[in-house]
Write a protein that holds these residues in place. Structure first.
Motif, PDB file in Angstrom:
ATOM      1  N   THR A   2       0.835  -1.200   0.000  1.00  0.00           N
ATOM      2  CA  THR A   2       0.000   0.000   0.000  1.00  0.00           C
ATOM      3  C   THR A   2       0.867   1.246   0.000  1.00  0.00           C
ATOM      4  OG1 THR A   2      -1.732  -1.125   1.257  1.00  0.00           O
ATOM      5  CG2 THR A   2      -1.802   1.263   1.222  1.00  0.00           C
ATOM      6  N   LEU A   3       0.535   2.194  -0.856  1.00  0.00           N
ATOM      7  CA  LEU A   3       1.207   3.487  -0.873  1.00  0.00           C
ATOM      8  C   LEU A   3       0.331   4.477  -0.111  1.00  0.00           C
ATOM      9  CD1 LEU A   3       2.931   5.207  -3.862  1.00  0.00           C
ATOM     10  CD2 LEU A   3       1.259   6.462  -2.517  1.00  0.00           C
ATOM     11  N   GLU A  45      -5.044   1.456  -8.056  1.00  0.00           N
ATOM     12  CA  GLU A  45      -5.094   0.446  -6.997  1.00  0.00           C
ATOM     13  C   GLU A  45      -3.900   0.582  -6.053  1.00  0.00           C
ATOM     14  OE1 GLU A  45      -7.442  -1.836  -6.375  1.00  0.00           O
ATOM     15  OE2 GLU A  45      -8.662  -1.002  -8.012  1.00  0.00           O
ATOM     16  N   GLY A  46      -4.168   0.307  -4.773  1.00  0.00           N
ATOM     17  CA  GLY A  46      -3.073   0.225  -3.810  1.00  0.00           C
ATOM     18  C   GLY A  46      -2.698   1.525  -3.138  1.00  0.00           C
ATOM     19  N   HIS A  67       4.143   7.903   2.190  1.00  0.00           N
ATOM     20  CA  HIS A  67       5.010   7.903   1.007  1.00  0.00           C
ATOM     21  C   HIS A  67       4.934   9.215   0.242  1.00  0.00           C
ATOM     22  CE1 HIS A  67       4.183   3.620   1.848  1.00  0.00           C
ATOM     23  NE2 HIS A  67       5.406   3.419   1.408  1.00  0.00           N
ATOM     24  N   LEU A  68       3.718   9.767   0.138  1.00  0.00           N
ATOM     25  CA  LEU A  68       3.483  11.027  -0.562  1.00  0.00           C
ATOM     26  C   LEU A  68       2.676  11.940   0.350  1.00  0.00           C
ATOM     27  CD1 LEU A  68       2.331   9.692  -4.065  1.00  0.00           C
ATOM     28  CD2 LEU A  68       4.643  10.368  -3.404  1.00  0.00           C
ATOM     29  N   TRP A 213       9.730   2.188   0.563  1.00  0.00           N
ATOM     30  CA  TRP A 213       9.670   2.064  -0.890  1.00  0.00           C
ATOM     31  C   TRP A 213      10.064   0.665  -1.369  1.00  0.00           C
ATOM     32  CZ3 TRP A 213       6.799   5.276  -3.349  1.00  0.00           C
ATOM     33  CH2 TRP A 213       6.660   6.592  -2.880  1.00  0.00           C
ATOM     34  N   LYS A 214       9.279  -0.313  -0.904  1.00  0.00           N
ATOM     35  CA  LYS A 214       9.455  -1.677  -1.398  1.00  0.00           C
ATOM     36  C   LYS A 214       9.042  -1.725  -2.864  1.00  0.00           C
ATOM     37  CE  LYS A 214       8.351  -3.264   3.237  1.00  0.00           C
ATOM     38  NZ  LYS A 214       7.347  -3.928   4.108  1.00  0.00           N
ATOM     39  N   ASN A 215       9.405  -2.817  -3.523  1.00  0.00           N
ATOM     40  CA  ASN A 215       9.177  -2.895  -4.969  1.00  0.00           C
ATOM     41  C   ASN A 215       7.721  -2.670  -5.347  1.00  0.00           C
ATOM     42  OD1 ASN A 215      11.841  -3.326  -5.645  1.00  0.00           O
ATOM     43  ND2 ASN A 215      11.698  -5.552  -5.442  1.00  0.00           N
ATOM     44  N   GLY A 216       6.797  -3.255  -4.586  1.00  0.00           N
ATOM     45  CA  GLY A 216       5.383  -3.079  -4.891  1.00  0.00           C
ATOM     46  C   GLY A 216       4.951  -1.639  -4.775  1.00  0.00           C
ATOM     47  N   GLU A 217       5.480  -0.927  -3.781  1.00  0.00           N
ATOM     48  CA  GLU A 217       5.137   0.480  -3.578  1.00  0.00           C
ATOM     49  C   GLU A 217       5.725   1.349  -4.685  1.00  0.00           C
ATOM     50  OE1 GLU A 217       4.981  -0.093   1.264  1.00  0.00           O
ATOM     51  OE2 GLU A 217       6.785   0.647   0.283  1.00  0.00           O
ATOM     52  N   LYS A 218       6.887   0.987  -5.177  1.00  0.00           N
ATOM     53  CA  LYS A 218       7.481   1.712  -6.299  1.00  0.00           C
ATOM     54  C   LYS A 218       6.623   1.546  -7.552  1.00  0.00           C
ATOM     55  CE  LYS A 218      12.301   1.425  -4.754  1.00  0.00           C
ATOM     56  NZ  LYS A 218      13.644   0.855  -5.033  1.00  0.00           N
ATOM     57  N   ASP A 219       6.067   0.357  -7.737  1.00  0.00           N
ATOM     58  CA  ASP A 219       5.206   0.108  -8.895  1.00  0.00           C
ATOM     59  C   ASP A 219       3.924   0.943  -8.804  1.00  0.00           C
ATOM     60  OD1 ASP A 219       7.036  -1.698  -9.878  1.00  0.00           O
ATOM     61  OD2 ASP A 219       6.023  -3.453  -9.039  1.00  0.00           O
ATOM     62  N   ILE A 220       3.363   1.025  -7.584  1.00  0.00           N
ATOM     63  CA  ILE A 220       2.153   1.841  -7.407  1.00  0.00           C
ATOM     64  C   ILE A 220       2.465   3.308  -7.683  1.00  0.00           C
ATOM     65  CG2 ILE A 220       0.399   2.602  -5.744  1.00  0.00           C
ATOM     66  CD1 ILE A 220       0.845  -0.090  -4.281  1.00  0.00           C
ATOM     67  N   LEU A 221       3.614   3.788  -7.199  1.00  0.00           N
ATOM     68  CA  LEU A 221       4.011   5.171  -7.460  1.00  0.00           C
ATOM     69  C   LEU A 221       4.154   5.430  -8.947  1.00  0.00           C
ATOM     70  CD1 LEU A 221       5.001   7.972  -6.518  1.00  0.00           C
ATOM     71  CD2 LEU A 221       7.319   6.996  -6.435  1.00  0.00           C
ATOM     72  N   LYS A 222       4.759   4.486  -9.651  1.00  0.00           N
ATOM     73  CA  LYS A 222       4.942   4.633 -11.098  1.00  0.00           C
ATOM     74  C   LYS A 222       3.595   4.736 -11.802  1.00  0.00           C
ATOM     75  CE  LYS A 222       7.343   2.494 -15.015  1.00  0.00           C
ATOM     76  NZ  LYS A 222       8.206   1.357 -15.452  1.00  0.00           N
TER      77      LYS A 222
END
Length: 230
Positions: A2-3, A45-46, A67-68, A213-222
């Motif tokens: 989750t972000l 999502e997320g 995160h933001l 900033w785990k990989n899943g959270e980086k993907d959500i940010l992207k």
């Protein structure tokens, strides 16, 4: 994964933040009553909505608990030492604009610059036996600004509200505060020094450099930044 996205919890800042995201395809909404600090996000999502006061946002970003976050750049620079190592500005949002300025009484006809203020502060101490007082809640920003411009003989006095009235109430000789139109300053017979602009602030979307900033959270940010067009 989750972000966590922090946004102002009430008032015009919250409304304008919701509108800014909504226009870009991400719907933010409160859930429950106005007294509940809960919300929802649709469009990506997320993403979890976290409702905070604007003044809390720098602390939570710095701690990596969100995160933001959306808040004014004046608060980021005031509350976070070496702020650029703790947060990244992703996007200015075009609202919440205000200038942090230094203002003196209008009848100080000989004070029209920071150099004049430095001379006046030395004369004030010689006459009164204590340093000229500047009322503000932006201690870090004002101290750094005055040091850079060679103004030394003063003291900061804390003011958390109605700073413009400090001179009239004789709790300070000068003020340093946020203004958007200058009307309140004029109503209190104050003038902004021409070279007294400390910082030009606006609401800004910020990314925490301290969050995991785990990989899943980086993907959500992207995905989120792509939807927002950043």
């Amino acid at each position: 994964m989750t972000l966590k996205l922090g946004v102002p919890s009430k008032g015009r800042l919250m409304e304008k933040t919701f509108s800014w995201f909504g226009k870009r395809g991400v719907e933010l909404s409160r859930s429950g009553s106005d007294r509940e600090y809960a919300g929802a996000v649709s469009g990506v999502e997320g993403v979890e909505l976290v409702l905070l006061s604007a003044s809390e946002m720098p602390r939570e970003l710095s701690a990596g608990r969100i995160h933001l976050g959306v808040t004014g750049t004046d608060l980021v620079r005031e509350k976070l030492a070496a702020w650029e190592s703790q947060v990244e500005e992703l996007a200015p949002m075009g609202f919440g604009q205000a200038d942090l300025i230094i203002a003196v009484p209008k009848f100080w006809v000989d004070v029209e610059s920071l150099e004049d203020l430095d001379a006046a502060s030395a004369a004030f101490r010689a006459e009164h036996g204590f340093r000229l007082r500047i009322a503000t809640k932006y201690h870090r920003l004002i101290r750094e600004f005055l040091r850079e411009h060679g103004v030394a003989d003063y003291q900061l006095v804390d003011s958390q509200g109605a700073t413009e009235g400090a001179v009239k109430n004789e709790t300070a000789e000068v003020i340093a505060d946020i203004t958007s139109t200058g009307e309140t300053l004029r109503a209190n017979h104050l003038k902004i020094l021409p070279d007294g602009l400390v910082h030009r602030s606006q609401a800004t979307l910020l990314r925490s450099r301290k969050a995991g900033w785990k990989n899943g959270e980086k993907d959500i940010l992207k995905e989120l930044t792509a939807v927002l067009g950043l």
